[in-house]
Structure formats: C-alpha cells, structure tokens
Design a protein around this motif. Structure first.
Motif, PDB file in Angstrom:
ATOM      1  N   LYS A   1      38.988 -66.918 128.310  1.00 35.45           N
ATOM      2  CA  LYS A   1      39.865 -68.048 128.609  1.00 35.45           C
ATOM      3  C   LYS A   1      40.129 -68.111 130.108  1.00 35.45           C
ATOM      4  O   LYS A   1      40.050 -67.104 130.804  1.00 35.45           O
ATOM      5  CB  LYS A   1      41.154 -67.926 127.807  1.00 35.45           C
ATOM      6  CG  LYS A   1      40.921 -68.036 126.298  1.00 35.45           C
ATOM      7  CD  LYS A   1      42.215 -67.976 125.512  1.00 35.45           C
ATOM      8  CE  LYS A   1      41.944 -68.108 124.011  1.00 35.45           C
ATOM      9  NZ  LYS A   1      43.180 -68.057 123.202  1.00 35.45           N
ATOM     10  N   PRO A   2      40.445 -69.301 130.639  1.00 38.91           N
ATOM     11  CA  PRO A   2      40.572 -69.470 132.085  1.00 38.91           C
ATOM     12  C   PRO A   2      41.649 -68.577 132.698  1.00 38.91           C
ATOM     13  O   PRO A   2      42.708 -68.368 132.103  1.00 38.91           O
ATOM     14  CB  PRO A   2      40.950 -70.944 132.228  1.00 38.91           C
ATOM     15  CG  PRO A   2      40.506 -71.587 130.966  1.00 38.91           C
ATOM     16  CD  PRO A   2      40.663 -70.555 129.896  1.00 38.91           C
TER      17      PRO A   2
ATOM     18  N   TYR B   1      43.366 -75.079 134.595  1.00 38.26           N
ATOM     19  CA  TYR B   1      42.468 -75.586 133.564  1.00 38.26           C
ATOM     20  C   TYR B   1      43.161 -76.706 132.808  1.00 38.26           C
ATOM     21  O   TYR B   1      44.237 -76.523 132.226  1.00 38.26           O
ATOM     22  CB  TYR B   1      42.059 -74.475 132.593  1.00 38.26           C
ATOM     23  CG  TYR B   1      41.075 -74.929 131.543  1.00 38.26           C
ATOM     24  CD1 TYR B   1      39.719 -75.033 131.831  1.00 38.26           C
ATOM     25  CD2 TYR B   1      41.506 -75.264 130.261  1.00 38.26           C
ATOM     26  CE1 TYR B   1      38.817 -75.456 130.872  1.00 38.26           C
ATOM     27  CE2 TYR B   1      40.605 -75.686 129.295  1.00 38.26           C
ATOM     28  CZ  TYR B   1      39.261 -75.776 129.603  1.00 38.26           C
ATOM     29  OH  TYR B   1      38.368 -76.211 128.647  1.00 38.26           O
TER      30      TYR B   1
ATOM     31  N   GLY C   1      32.774 -68.831 129.561  1.00 35.34           N
ATOM     32  CA  GLY C   1      34.157 -69.186 129.288  1.00 35.34           C
ATOM     33  C   GLY C   1      34.292 -70.702 129.281  1.00 35.34           C
ATOM     34  O   GLY C   1      33.740 -71.382 128.409  1.00 35.34           O
ATOM     35  N   PRO C   2      35.004 -71.286 130.263  1.00 34.44           N
ATOM     36  CA  PRO C   2      35.126 -72.748 130.325  1.00 34.44           C
ATOM     37  C   PRO C   2      33.768 -73.427 130.480  1.00 34.44           C
ATOM     38  O   PRO C   2      32.873 -72.919 131.163  1.00 34.44           O
ATOM     39  CB  PRO C   2      36.001 -72.965 131.567  1.00 34.44           C
ATOM     40  CG  PRO C   2      36.775 -71.688 131.715  1.00 34.44           C
ATOM     41  CD  PRO C   2      35.838 -70.612 131.275  1.00 34.44           C
TER      42      PRO C   2
ATOM     43  N   ASN D   1      36.482 -75.179 125.928  1.00 35.72           N
ATOM     44  CA  ASN D   1      36.607 -73.725 126.010  1.00 35.72           C
ATOM     45  C   ASN D   1      36.707 -73.090 124.625  1.00 35.72           C
ATOM     46  O   ASN D   1      36.029 -72.115 124.337  1.00 35.72           O
ATOM     47  CB  ASN D   1      37.811 -73.339 126.868  1.00 35.72           C
ATOM     48  CG  ASN D   1      37.974 -71.848 127.042  1.00 35.72           C
ATOM     49  OD1 ASN D   1      39.060 -71.301 126.915  1.00 35.72           O
ATOM     50  ND2 ASN D   1      36.888 -71.149 127.353  1.00 35.72           N
TER      51      ASN D   1
ATOM     52  N   TYR E   1      37.155 -66.846 134.310  1.00 39.57           N
ATOM     53  CA  TYR E   1      37.841 -66.535 133.068  1.00 39.57           C
ATOM     54  C   TYR E   1      38.028 -65.033 132.938  1.00 39.57           C
ATOM     55  O   TYR E   1      37.421 -64.236 133.656  1.00 39.57           O
ATOM     56  CB  TYR E   1      37.052 -67.072 131.867  1.00 39.57           C
ATOM     57  CG  TYR E   1      35.612 -66.606 131.822  1.00 39.57           C
ATOM     58  CD1 TYR E   1      35.257 -65.431 131.175  1.00 39.57           C
ATOM     59  CD2 TYR E   1      34.608 -67.358 132.434  1.00 39.57           C
ATOM     60  CE1 TYR E   1      33.940 -65.005 131.127  1.00 39.57           C
ATOM     61  CE2 TYR E   1      33.283 -66.932 132.395  1.00 39.57           C
ATOM     62  CZ  TYR E   1      32.960 -65.756 131.745  1.00 39.57           C
ATOM     63  OH  TYR E   1      31.662 -65.333 131.712  1.00 39.57           O
TER      64      TYR E   1
ATOM     65  N   THR F   1      39.157 -77.609 136.487  1.00 36.58           N
ATOM     66  CA  THR F   1      38.812 -76.202 136.339  1.00 36.58           C
ATOM     67  C   THR F   1      38.819 -75.556 137.716  1.00 36.58           C
ATOM     68  O   THR F   1      38.331 -76.141 138.692  1.00 36.58           O
ATOM     69  CB  THR F   1      37.446 -76.017 135.648  1.00 36.58           C
ATOM     70  OG1 THR F   1      37.195 -74.623 135.447  1.00 36.58           O
ATOM     71  CG2 THR F   1      36.309 -76.629 136.441  1.00 36.58           C
TER      72      THR F   1
END
Length: 285
Positions: free
Chosen positions: A121-122, A126, A268-269, A84, A116, A180
């Motif tokens: 960011k998540p 995560y 994001g992730p 990430n 996210y 995730t």
C-alpha cells in the motif's frame, strides 16, 4: 517495496501475496469502482477476422543504446485513474491480477507507479477516484523516495501534472481525481535532480512519467538496465518535459493489452490509462 540507491541497489522484500482465482471457479470482472462488468456474448470470429488490430499507445525506442518503451496518454483519447486494492480490499500485487478484474477492452495500458510499503500500500500521497487514501509524505529517510525533491503525479479530467512535493503542498488546494507520490524527481524545471549523476553506476529496469507542454503524459519503462541520468535525459532531451517523476525500479512493470505485453513484477499502486471511448467511459466512471 524496493528502494534503489544511486551507488547500489538495496532490494526490500514485499510481503503481500497475489491472490488468484481458484481453478474451476468463474471469474467475475469488475470496474475500478467495484461494480460488475456486464458480460456480452463472445464475438463471431468470422465477423471480426478482418478488423484491424487495436493500435497500441506504446512504442519501442532506443536512447543512448538502451531499449525503452514509451507510452503516451493523450487527454483527448484517455483518462487516468489509480488502482491498488481489489474488491476483497487486498492489494492486486501484480498487473495480471489487476487485468483479471477489469474489461481489457477499456484499458489503453497500465503501469506501476508510486512508492509503497511491505503491505504493497502507498507510503506517500495517494488519491483514487477522488478519495484520498494516503497523506502527502514530507518526511526524511533513506532510499529513492526520500531523495528531495520527490514529487506527485496527479490530475483531474484531462489535466495532468507532475510537481515537486513541496510545490504541490503549497500550491494545490483542490483534491485531484487521482494522485500518486514517488521519488525522486528526475527533472525539476528542466534540470536533472541534483543528486543524479549524468550516467551513474547504478543501472536497473526503471520507469517514470512526465507531462509535456501540450498536456500529454509520457510514461517510459526501460527494457534493459538504465541509469537515473539516462532516463532523466530521455525525458528532457527527447520528450521535452520540464518535470519528470521516477516511479520505481527493479519491479517496474507494464501491461499493454494491444500488444499482449504483461510484465510480472510485484507492484503496489497502479496507474491505469483507460480509453476515452463511449464503452470505456461507461466502464470507468
């Protein structure tokens, strides 16, 4: 993050910017754990010209008239990790930025995966390299992520699973090596999510993941707009998976080094599938 309703698409602008290396500066490649990759001399083109191309883990398919790309992660050949943020603690924001930070020879493919926030960011569970960086999110709200049941894609070593978030909370005690959270579940016990129509009016570039009975993880990304129902049925009818998780829409992106495919969505992730060769193993530990 972009949240997509079944009846309409409601894009949410992501605020973080992708940071590229300044022109003229040397690029330092790093492993997922932050250590620098040992640079080796460039191979002699004459010595490698006759070597066969590296086979791709992805293939093009068509389902119900919609072109898809189907990538397979095999526990016997691959590992799975999450990424990430980079060494500067800022989100990669794109697959190309992530690709610039690793040795491409170690990567089978990478795909965005997980909901996210505006900071990329998540917003849900995560785990990266065994470290939990965000808690399981069981809150209610609007958008795809909050369509219950949502779920978690997770695993350790060569054992990978997709479970509904509540089932994950109630049955998984040991922290996995990666995880995730996203939503909704496309399939839950072989059945379409109750809020997913067979072929609803909402169509977009979407991606998802499911794990078959033999333990292989199947990643699917649409190459043309697809409905939730079509994507879910591909996992159910063609791939024979019981649980499949929607990963994202509109920004869905794939990097396949073997074919040179590099999608440009803001992400994001990132789910990273690495090769289980001696070289890849050393680079990804």
């Amino acid at each position: 993050m972009r949240r997509v309703f079944l009846a309409a698409l409601l894009p949410l602008a992501c605020l973080a910017a992708c940071s590229e290396a300044p022109e003229g500066e040397a690029l330092v490649r790093v492993n997922l754990d932050g250590s620098e990759v040992e640079e080796t001399a460039a191979p002699d083109p004459a010595a490698t010209a006759t070597e066969p191309a590296v086979p791709s883990a992805c293939k093009s398919v068509t389902f119900e008239g919609v072109p898809l790309t189907h990538c397979i992660a095999d526990p016997a050949q691959h590992r799975i990790q999450m990424a990430n943020v980079g060494p500067d603690k800022q989100p990669f924001a794109s697959l190309s930025a992530f690709a610039a930070s690793v040795d491409p020879a170690t990567i089978a493919f990478a795909m965005n995966g997980g909901m996210y926030g505006d900071d990329l960011k998540p917003i849900g569970y995560y785990v990266q390299n065994g470290e939990r960086l965000a808690e399981l999110n069981r809150e209610t709200g609007e958008g795809n992520f909050y369509m219950k049941p949502n779920g978690v894609f997770f695993g350790s070593g060569g054992s990978w699973r997709v479970l509904g978030s509540n089932t994950f909370f109630n049955t998984v005690g040991d922290r996995p090596e990666f995880g995730t959270q996203s939503g909704p579940l496309l399939l839950d016990g072989g059945k379409l999510h109750p809020d997913i129509q067979d072929d609803g009016p909402s169509k977009a570039i979407r991606n998802g993941v499911g794990v078959d009975a033999g333990g292989k993880a199947h990643f699917v990304i649409a190459d043309a707009p697809v409905s939730f129902g079509q994507l879910a049925r591909y996992f159910r009818d063609e791939l024979k998976v019981a649980n499949a998780l929607y990963l994202d829409g509109q920004v869905s992106s794939l990097w396949d080094p073997a074919t040179g495919r590099m999608d440009k969505g803001r992400v994001g992730p990132i789910i990273v599938v690495t090769k289980r060769s001696e070289k890849a193993g050393a680079a990804s530990e």
